[in-house]
Design an enzyme around this catalytic site. Structure first.
Site, PDB file in Angstrom:
ATOM      1  N   GLY A  14     -48.428  17.438 -38.456  1.00 41.55           N
ATOM      2  CA  GLY A  14     -47.472  18.175 -37.611  1.00 41.55           C
ATOM      3  C   GLY A  14     -46.201  18.507 -38.389  1.00 41.55           C
ATOM      4  O   GLY A  14     -46.057  18.156 -39.567  1.00 41.55           O
ATOM      5  N   ARG A 119     -38.069   3.931 -27.877  1.00 40.66           N
ATOM      6  CA  ARG A 119     -36.597   3.924 -28.000  1.00 40.66           C
ATOM      7  C   ARG A 119     -35.924   3.009 -26.988  1.00 40.66           C
ATOM      8  O   ARG A 119     -34.833   2.498 -27.243  1.00 40.66           O
ATOM      9  CB  ARG A 119     -36.039   5.350 -27.889  1.00 40.66           C
ATOM     10  CG  ARG A 119     -36.324   6.179 -29.124  1.00 40.66           C
ATOM     11  CD  ARG A 119     -35.624   7.516 -29.073  1.00 40.66           C
ATOM     12  NE  ARG A 119     -36.177   8.393 -30.102  1.00 40.66           N
ATOM     13  CZ  ARG A 119     -36.264   9.704 -30.004  1.00 40.66           C
ATOM     14  NH1 ARG A 119     -35.828  10.320 -28.912  1.00 40.66           N
ATOM     15  NH2 ARG A 119     -36.786  10.413 -30.978  1.00 40.66           N
ATOM     16  N   CYS A 159     -32.972  13.941 -32.142  1.00 35.99           N
ATOM     17  CA  CYS A 159     -32.169  14.800 -33.019  1.00 35.99           C
ATOM     18  C   CYS A 159     -30.936  15.370 -32.309  1.00 35.99           C
ATOM     19  O   CYS A 159     -29.904  15.590 -32.933  1.00 35.99           O
ATOM     20  CB  CYS A 159     -33.021  15.936 -33.560  1.00 35.99           C
ATOM     21  SG  CYS A 159     -33.876  16.825 -32.262  1.00 35.99           S
ATOM     22  N   SER A 188     -37.321  24.612 -34.357  1.00 31.21           N
ATOM     23  CA  SER A 188     -38.126  23.619 -35.084  1.00 31.21           C
ATOM     24  C   SER A 188     -38.119  22.272 -34.370  1.00 31.21           C
ATOM     25  O   SER A 188     -39.027  21.464 -34.565  1.00 31.21           O
ATOM     26  CB  SER A 188     -37.625  23.467 -36.525  1.00 31.21           C
ATOM     27  OG  SER A 188     -36.244  23.149 -36.523  1.00 31.21           O
ATOM     28  N   HIS A 254     -29.123  21.963 -35.062  1.00 31.21           N
ATOM     29  CA  HIS A 254     -28.687  21.806 -33.671  1.00 31.21           C
ATOM     30  C   HIS A 254     -27.150  21.844 -33.657  1.00 31.21           C
ATOM     31  O   HIS A 254     -26.486  21.042 -34.331  1.00 31.21           O
ATOM     32  CB  HIS A 254     -29.155  20.468 -33.096  1.00 31.21           C
ATOM     33  CG  HIS A 254     -30.629  20.402 -32.801  1.00 31.21           C
ATOM     34  ND1 HIS A 254     -31.498  21.455 -32.997  1.00 31.21           N
ATOM     35  CD2 HIS A 254     -31.388  19.397 -32.282  1.00 31.21           C
ATOM     36  CE1 HIS A 254     -32.723  21.087 -32.639  1.00 31.21           C
ATOM     37  NE2 HIS A 254     -32.681  19.847 -32.198  1.00 31.21           N
ATOM     38  N   ASN A 339     -31.637  19.279 -37.720  1.00 33.28           N
ATOM     39  CA  ASN A 339     -32.465  18.528 -36.777  1.00 33.28           C
ATOM     40  C   ASN A 339     -33.713  17.901 -37.378  1.00 33.28           C
ATOM     41  O   ASN A 339     -34.186  16.878 -36.862  1.00 33.28           O
ATOM     42  CB  ASN A 339     -32.867  19.420 -35.586  1.00 33.28           C
ATOM     43  CG  ASN A 339     -33.569  20.686 -36.015  1.00 33.28           C
ATOM     44  OD1 ASN A 339     -33.000  21.492 -36.750  1.00 33.28           O
ATOM     45  ND2 ASN A 339     -34.794  20.879 -35.565  1.00 33.28           N
TER      46      ASN A 339
HETATM   47  N1  LIG Z   1     -36.438  16.910 -28.832  1.00 30.17           N
HETATM   48  C1  LIG Z   1     -35.802  17.624 -29.880  1.00 30.17           C
HETATM   49  C2  LIG Z   1     -36.421  17.281 -31.197  1.00 30.17           C
HETATM   50  C3  LIG Z   1     -35.647  16.192 -31.811  1.00 30.17           C
HETATM   51  O1  LIG Z   1     -36.128  15.144 -32.235  1.00 30.17           O
HETATM   52  C4  LIG Z   1     -35.858  19.113 -29.647  1.00 30.17           C
HETATM   53  O2  LIG Z   1     -36.637  19.520 -28.767  1.00 30.17           O
HETATM   54  O3  LIG Z   1     -35.128  19.835 -30.310  1.00 30.17           O
END
Ligand SMILES: N[C@@H](CC=O)C(=O)O
Length: 364
Positions: A14, A119, A159, A188, A254, A339
């Protein structure tokens, strides 16, 4: 020089798995010796399996991984038998991920995970190495629960939080009480490229499932503490965070528009100095993936911009700008983080480096 630790990447095909593979090529401490994925990909050569879905742009598939035969990630005996620890980027349902990662830990194979599944497991540390490196001490309680000597699971946070949590961490001495964070998240983050996501072209999507809860809650676990009676991380209660998370037509990066209230009354100069001075254990230890400057402040109203700033410190640094007073909150600012580097694979690799430096990960 001591030999490199042998690393497995589970969920290697992935987008995050591919990012792990490229960031680990030429890593001074770790060498990818096993790649694992779903049963569907198992048995194929890695290079063959990903050649038509390689999402790392012009960065080639590393030579040392191209010819590795993909293993079945659920064949824990086989994968764990070949490596010292694994990075996890598997895509399965959350219960299955928790079970699988625990299984690796019980095979005495530490797991450093990019997944959200563990988490909120109270004795699993969720770590940004610059902010809460001490949380890895909870691993002793996790090992007690799992009945392991070496195996454990450690995770990195989502992220989305990494564009504002570092700034709030740098400002903890001014006692932030409330924060509002509106994120503008790259495609992404959904595991896609711009070409592979026609839905985002010329568009903004106002909803990312599950993202707002993660954005509001995860920083509190990071600011929590190890409670020796509870044998767990107890999350902090403040600053209380509210958020909205939007998807935007950007490949990597991000951005956040954030607002903060403080108990104290810091000046702009004090806030900027706190950002620029902020550094932690990774910088002290000289970890290979640690940025020299964790947070940069950009004194230009047109920055930070994804185009110019996303790769600051190889994507491991955070850029902050537009810090100014607000009429509803005390202060507001714009933040930016990469990110998939700081926010995903890079953050997990830096965490693994911390765990190695502190003796939690070693050669079997
Ligand atoms: N969930 C986040 C990915 C980060 O780990 C996203 O959708 O941007």
């Amino acid at each position: 020089m001591s030999a490199k630790l042998k690393v497995g990447v589970i969920g290697a095909t992935g987008m995050v798995g591919q990012r792990f593979i490229t960031l680990l090529a030429n890593h001074p401490w770790f060498e990818v010796t096993a790649v694992a994925a779903s049963k569907h990909s198992a048995g194929k050569k890695y290079g063959e399996a990903v050649k038509d879905r390689w999402k790392m742009g012009t960065t080639p598939i590393p030579e040392n991984v191209k010819d590795l035969t993909i293993l079945d990630a659920e064949d824990v005996d086989k994968v764990a038998g070949q490596v010292d620890f694994v990075f996890s980027a598997v895509h399965m349902d959350k219960d299955a991920i928790r079970q699988l990662e625990d299984e690796y830990a019980k095979h005495e194979t530490p797991v450093v995970s990019n997944n959200s599944a563990h988490r909120w497991t109270p004795d699993v540390p969720m770590v940004v190495p610059e902010i809460n490196p001490d949380h890895i001490e909870v691993i002793k309680y996790q090992r007690e629960r799992l009945g392991t000597k070496h195996g454990f699971v450690a995770v990195k946070p989502n992220c989305s939080i990494q564009s504002y949590t570092p700034a709030l961490a740098a400002w903890m001495k001014f006692e932030p009480t409330q924060a509002l964070a509106c994120t503008y998240q790259a495609i992404s983050g959904a595991g896609k490229t711009l070409e592979g996501a026609p839905e985002i072209q010329g568009n903004v999507i106002p909803y990312i499932p599950g993202e707002e809860k993660k954005s509001e809650d995860e920083p509190l676990k990071i600011w929590g503490h190890v409670d020796d009676e509870k044998k767990a991380i107890v999350p902090a209660q403040s600053p209380v965070i509210t958020s909205q998370c939007l998807r935007v037509p950007v490949l990597y990066g991000h951005t956040v528009a954030a607002f903060v209230n403080f108990k104290q009354n810091p000046s702009k100069e004090e806030l900027i100095k706190a950002l620029e001075d902020y550094s932690g254990e990774p910088q002290k230890l000289g970890l290979p993936s640690a940025p020299k400057q964790f947070i940069q402040y950009l004194d230009d109203d047109f920055r930070p911009q994804v185009r110019y700033d996303v790769n600051f410190e190889h994507g491991m640094g955070i850029s902050i700008g537009r810090l100014r007073e607000d009429k509803l909150f005390d202060w507001k600012f714009v933040g930016l983080s990469h990110n998939t580097a700081r926010g995903a694979a890079g953050g997990a690799i830096e965490l693994a480096e911390l765990l190695k430096a502190k003796g939690y990960i070693e050669a079997k």
